[in-house]
Design a protein around this motif. Structure first.
Motif, PDB file in Angstrom:
ATOM      1  N   PHE A 185       0.834  -1.203   0.000  1.00 18.73           N
ATOM      2  CA  PHE A 185       0.000   0.000   0.000  1.00 18.73           C
ATOM      3  C   PHE A 185       0.870   1.254   0.000  1.00 18.73           C
ATOM      4  N   LEU A 186       1.861   1.314   0.892  1.00 20.43           N
ATOM      5  CA  LEU A 186       2.694   2.501   0.999  1.00 20.43           C
ATOM      6  C   LEU A 186       3.510   2.732  -0.274  1.00 20.43           C
ATOM      7  N   ALA A 187       3.987   1.644  -0.884  1.00 22.70           N
ATOM      8  CA  ALA A 187       4.737   1.782  -2.137  1.00 22.70           C
ATOM      9  C   ALA A 187       3.836   2.343  -3.238  1.00 22.70           C
ATOM     10  N   THR A 188       2.591   1.870  -3.294  1.00 17.06           N
ATOM     11  CA  THR A 188       1.658   2.367  -4.299  1.00 17.06           C
ATOM     12  C   THR A 188       1.300   3.822  -4.025  1.00 17.06           C
ATOM     13  N   ARG A 189       1.113   4.154  -2.749  1.00 17.17           N
ATOM     14  CA  ARG A 189       0.794   5.545  -2.391  1.00 17.17           C
ATOM     15  C   ARG A 189       1.924   6.470  -2.820  1.00 17.17           C
ATOM     16  N   GLN A 190       3.165   6.070  -2.597  1.00 20.17           N
ATOM     17  CA  GLN A 190       4.305   6.893  -2.997  1.00 20.17           C
ATOM     18  C   GLN A 190       4.372   7.025  -4.516  1.00 20.17           C
ATOM     19  N   LEU A 192       1.895   6.789  -6.754  1.00 12.43           N
ATOM     20  CA  LEU A 192       0.817   7.641  -7.257  1.00 12.43           C
ATOM     21  C   LEU A 192       1.113   9.116  -7.010  1.00 12.43           C
ATOM     22  N   GLU A 193       1.688   9.418  -5.859  1.00 14.57           N
ATOM     23  CA  GLU A 193       2.055  10.810  -5.571  1.00 14.57           C
ATOM     24  C   GLU A 193       3.085  11.311  -6.569  1.00 14.57           C
ATOM     25  N   ARG A 194       4.090  10.480  -6.839  1.00 13.75           N
ATOM     26  CA  ARG A 194       5.145  10.871  -7.770  1.00 13.75           C
ATOM     27  C   ARG A 194       4.579  11.061  -9.179  1.00 13.75           C
ATOM     28  N   GLU A 195       3.708  10.134  -9.615  1.00 16.99           N
ATOM     29  CA  GLU A 195       3.120  10.237 -10.951  1.00 16.99           C
ATOM     30  C   GLU A 195       2.258  11.485 -11.085  1.00 16.99           C
ATOM     31  N   GLU A 196       1.486  11.778 -10.042  1.00 12.01           N
ATOM     32  CA  GLU A 196       0.623  12.946 -10.092  1.00 12.01           C
ATOM     33  C   GLU A 196       1.428  14.238 -10.184  1.00 12.01           C
ATOM     34  N   ARG A 197       2.554  14.293  -9.510  1.00 12.24           N
ATOM     35  CA  ARG A 197       3.402  15.478  -9.564  1.00 12.24           C
ATOM     36  C   ARG A 197       4.129  15.579 -10.905  1.00 12.24           C
ATOM     37  N   GLU A 198       4.506  14.440 -11.463  1.00  9.82           N
ATOM     38  CA  GLU A 198       5.180  14.460 -12.759  1.00  9.82           C
ATOM     39  C   GLU A 198       4.258  14.995 -13.853  1.00  9.82           C
ATOM     40  N   VAL A 199       2.974  14.725 -13.741  1.00 14.59           N
ATOM     41  CA  VAL A 199       2.017  15.234 -14.724  1.00 14.59           C
ATOM     42  C   VAL A 199       2.077  16.758 -14.781  1.00 14.59           C
ATOM     43  N   ARG A 200       2.385  17.390 -13.670  1.00 19.41           N
ATOM     44  CA  ARG A 200       2.406  18.848 -13.591  1.00 19.41           C
ATOM     45  C   ARG A 200       3.777  19.454 -13.913  1.00 19.41           C
ATOM     46  N   VAL A 233       7.299  13.199   0.202  1.00 17.16           N
ATOM     47  CA  VAL A 233       6.935  11.927   0.820  1.00 17.16           C
ATOM     48  C   VAL A 233       5.534  12.086   1.402  1.00 17.16           C
ATOM     49  N   PRO A 234       4.555  11.294   0.959  1.00 15.50           N
ATOM     50  CA  PRO A 234       3.198  11.432   1.485  1.00 15.50           C
ATOM     51  C   PRO A 234       3.153  11.213   2.991  1.00 15.50           C
ATOM     52  N   ARG A 235       2.181  11.840   3.638  1.00 15.09           N
ATOM     53  CA  ARG A 235       2.088  11.751   5.093  1.00 15.09           C
ATOM     54  C   ARG A 235       1.897  10.319   5.563  1.00 15.09           C
ATOM     55  N   ASP A 263      -9.711   4.513  -1.117  1.00 10.65           N
ATOM     56  CA  ASP A 263      -9.230   4.137  -2.441  1.00 10.65           C
ATOM     57  C   ASP A 263     -10.345   4.459  -3.425  1.00 10.65           C
ATOM     58  N   TYR A 264     -10.170   5.504  -4.233  1.00 13.02           N
ATOM     59  CA  TYR A 264     -11.247   5.952  -5.108  1.00 13.02           C
ATOM     60  C   TYR A 264     -10.672   6.632  -6.350  1.00 13.02           C
ATOM     61  N   GLN A 265     -11.547   6.953  -7.291  1.00 14.53           N
ATOM     62  CA  GLN A 265     -11.169   7.632  -8.522  1.00 14.53           C
ATOM     63  C   GLN A 265     -11.639   9.076  -8.471  1.00 14.53           C
ATOM     64  N   GLU A 266     -10.782   9.982  -8.918  1.00 11.34           N
ATOM     65  CA  GLU A 266     -11.147  11.395  -8.999  1.00 11.34           C
ATOM     66  C   GLU A 266     -10.563  11.966 -10.283  1.00 11.34           C
ATOM     67  N   GLN A 267     -11.453  12.435 -11.153  1.00 12.28           N
ATOM     68  CA  GLN A 267     -11.042  12.980 -12.437  1.00 12.28           C
ATOM     69  C   GLN A 267     -10.147  12.015 -13.199  1.00 12.28           C
ATOM     70  N   GLY A 268     -10.545  10.741 -13.162  1.00 15.45           N
ATOM     71  CA  GLY A 268      -9.842   9.720 -13.919  1.00 15.45           C
ATOM     72  C   GLY A 268      -8.550   9.227 -13.309  1.00 15.45           C
ATOM     73  N   ARG A 269      -8.194   9.715 -12.114  1.00 16.04           N
ATOM     74  CA  ARG A 269      -6.963   9.284 -11.474  1.00 16.04           C
ATOM     75  C   ARG A 269      -7.277   8.589 -10.156  1.00 16.04           C
ATOM     76  N   ARG A 270      -6.500   7.569  -9.854  1.00 13.41           N
ATOM     77  CA  ARG A 270      -6.689   6.837  -8.610  1.00 13.41           C
ATOM     78  C   ARG A 270      -6.153   7.644  -7.439  1.00 13.41           C
ATOM     79  N   LYS A 271      -6.951   7.715  -6.367  1.00 15.07           N
ATOM     80  CA  LYS A 271      -6.552   8.393  -5.141  1.00 15.07           C
ATOM     81  C   LYS A 271      -6.468   7.358  -4.028  1.00 15.07           C
ATOM     82  N   LEU A 272      -5.383   7.422  -3.277  1.00 15.89           N
ATOM     83  CA  LEU A 272      -5.134   6.429  -2.230  1.00 15.89           C
ATOM     84  C   LEU A 272      -4.640   7.164  -0.989  1.00 15.89           C
TER      85      LEU A 272
END
Length: 361
Positions: A185-190, A192-200, A233-235, A263-272
């Motif tokens: 879970f923690l590896a996936t959370r990290q 997703l955070e990195r991917e979301e920031r890379e998009v920006r 690093v996510p909280r 664990d849900y979807q928001e604007q087409g992206r997974r949120k964890l």
């Protein structure tokens, strides 16, 4: 050592275990039944005071006969009255028909998978009972819409109730994130955070911060001012890192905390994410006091640790954001910097890092 491969916990088998529990002893039998189903895993269980009710209701006749799903019954009977709410209400206000409702609290199961702080499996359940909730219509007030009938608000809903219990307690595995391996879970959370920031990245590379003085104006690239922006690093991850770095690591984190997974979807992206839930609530909240003595604060946090049976417990209750006021942490950090108080070196480092880069759930 046995050559039999260890069978990892899976949702299908867990649900079969839950279905086989005797409601009269379900709470006591749950951990042993899970351990028996998955040899090599030693499960423990814990309840959390998190009351809820489900939209899963049944209509009950006066003689106890079950007339089917509440929503389907209301829609069918309302249609039979041509949608006339007043006629429906007059027909059933003294009919003796009632509805049942499933109500519950959160429960969790844990089993270690290794020595690391995040090496464990967590199961998330609802511990539920079916109660006789009340009449199918409010006998005192006529409904103004079909929603008034479908979402009955005229019955009392409290964790402690005098409503007759018809079934349960039973355990239901949560549909999403009912079974997780925390390290994964923690590896996936990290990730997703990195991917979301890379998009920006293109947007942030083009952004600059303006600095204006009396005789000049200059622009500084955003990423030059925030070089670690892509390495946040996510909280959720930080809580586990801080546990490992602190004196709390002498005990397993799941002996003191459960984790309410989102664990849900928001604007087409997974949120964890998760919200940590203390398994033992302090007797009272520890709030900051205007002008209070730093030495008195130290006595109070030591009392919190003693009550929890855990070194540095007050810090994690503080990051939870409710039981210990964050101002307590800042006051103690100021005392550390001034040499007025002391903590264990490892705990002091965690606290000072937190004051420099604070996180709260």
């Amino acid at each position: 050592m046995s050559d039999t491969p260890i069978r990892l916990p899976d949702a299908v088998t867990v649900e079969a275990v839950l279905a086989g529990l005797d409601p009269a002893s379900a709470g006591q039998d749950l951990a042993p039944a899970l351990s028996d189903a998955f040899p090599g895993f030693a499960f423990s269980t814990a309840a959390v005071d998190d009351f809820y009710w489900r939209d899963a209701r049944t209509v009950l006749a006066a003689d106890g006969a079950r007339l089917g799903d509440h929503r389907a019954w209301v829609e069918r009977e309302l249609a039979a009255h041509d949608g006339d709410l007043a006629a429906f209400w007059n027909r059933y206000r003294d009919s003796g028909l009632c509805f049942t409702e499933w109500r519950g609290t959160a429960a969790f199961g844990f089993a270690p998978t290794g020595p690391g702080v995040a090496d464990f499996v967590q199961l998330s359940f609802g511990r539920e009972i079916e109660v006789l909730a009340g009449p199918v219509v409010d006998p005192s007030y006529r409904p103004w819409s079909a929603d008034d009938l479908l979402e009955p608000s005229w019955v009392q809903r409290e964790p402690v109730t005098d409503a007759p219990v018809l079934a349960g307690p039973v355990f239901r595995l949560q549909r999403r994130s009912g079974l997780i391996h925390m390290r994964s879970f923690l590896a996936t959370r990290q990730r997703l955070e990195r991917e979301e920031r890379e998009v920006r990245r293109p947007e942030l590379e083009a952004r600059a911060t303006q600095e204006v003085g009396r005789d000049y104006m200059k622009e500084t690239p955003f990423l030059k001012l925030n070089p670690e922006w892509f390495d946040l690093v996510p909280r959720e991850v930080r809580m586990f890192q801080d546990w490992q770095r602190s004196s709390a690591s002498a005990q397993r984190i799941f002996e003191h905390w459960a984790f309410d997974i989102k664990d849900y979807q928001e604007q087409g992206r997974r949120k964890l994410s998760f919200i940590p839930r203390p398994l033992k609530m302090p007797a009272e909240r520890l709030l900051g006091e205007e002008g209070g003595s730093i030495h008195r604060l130290m006595e109070r946090i030591e009392a919190v640790d003693a009550e929890a049976g855990l070194s540095f417990a007050w810090f994690f209750l503080m990051t939870h954001g409710h039981w210990v006021d964050p101002d307590i942490g800042h006051a103690i950090a100021d005392g550390l910097r001034a040499g007025r108080v002391r903590l264990l070196d490892r705990d002091a480092r965690v606290l000072l890092d937190w004051t420099d880069n604070r996180y709260i759930f």
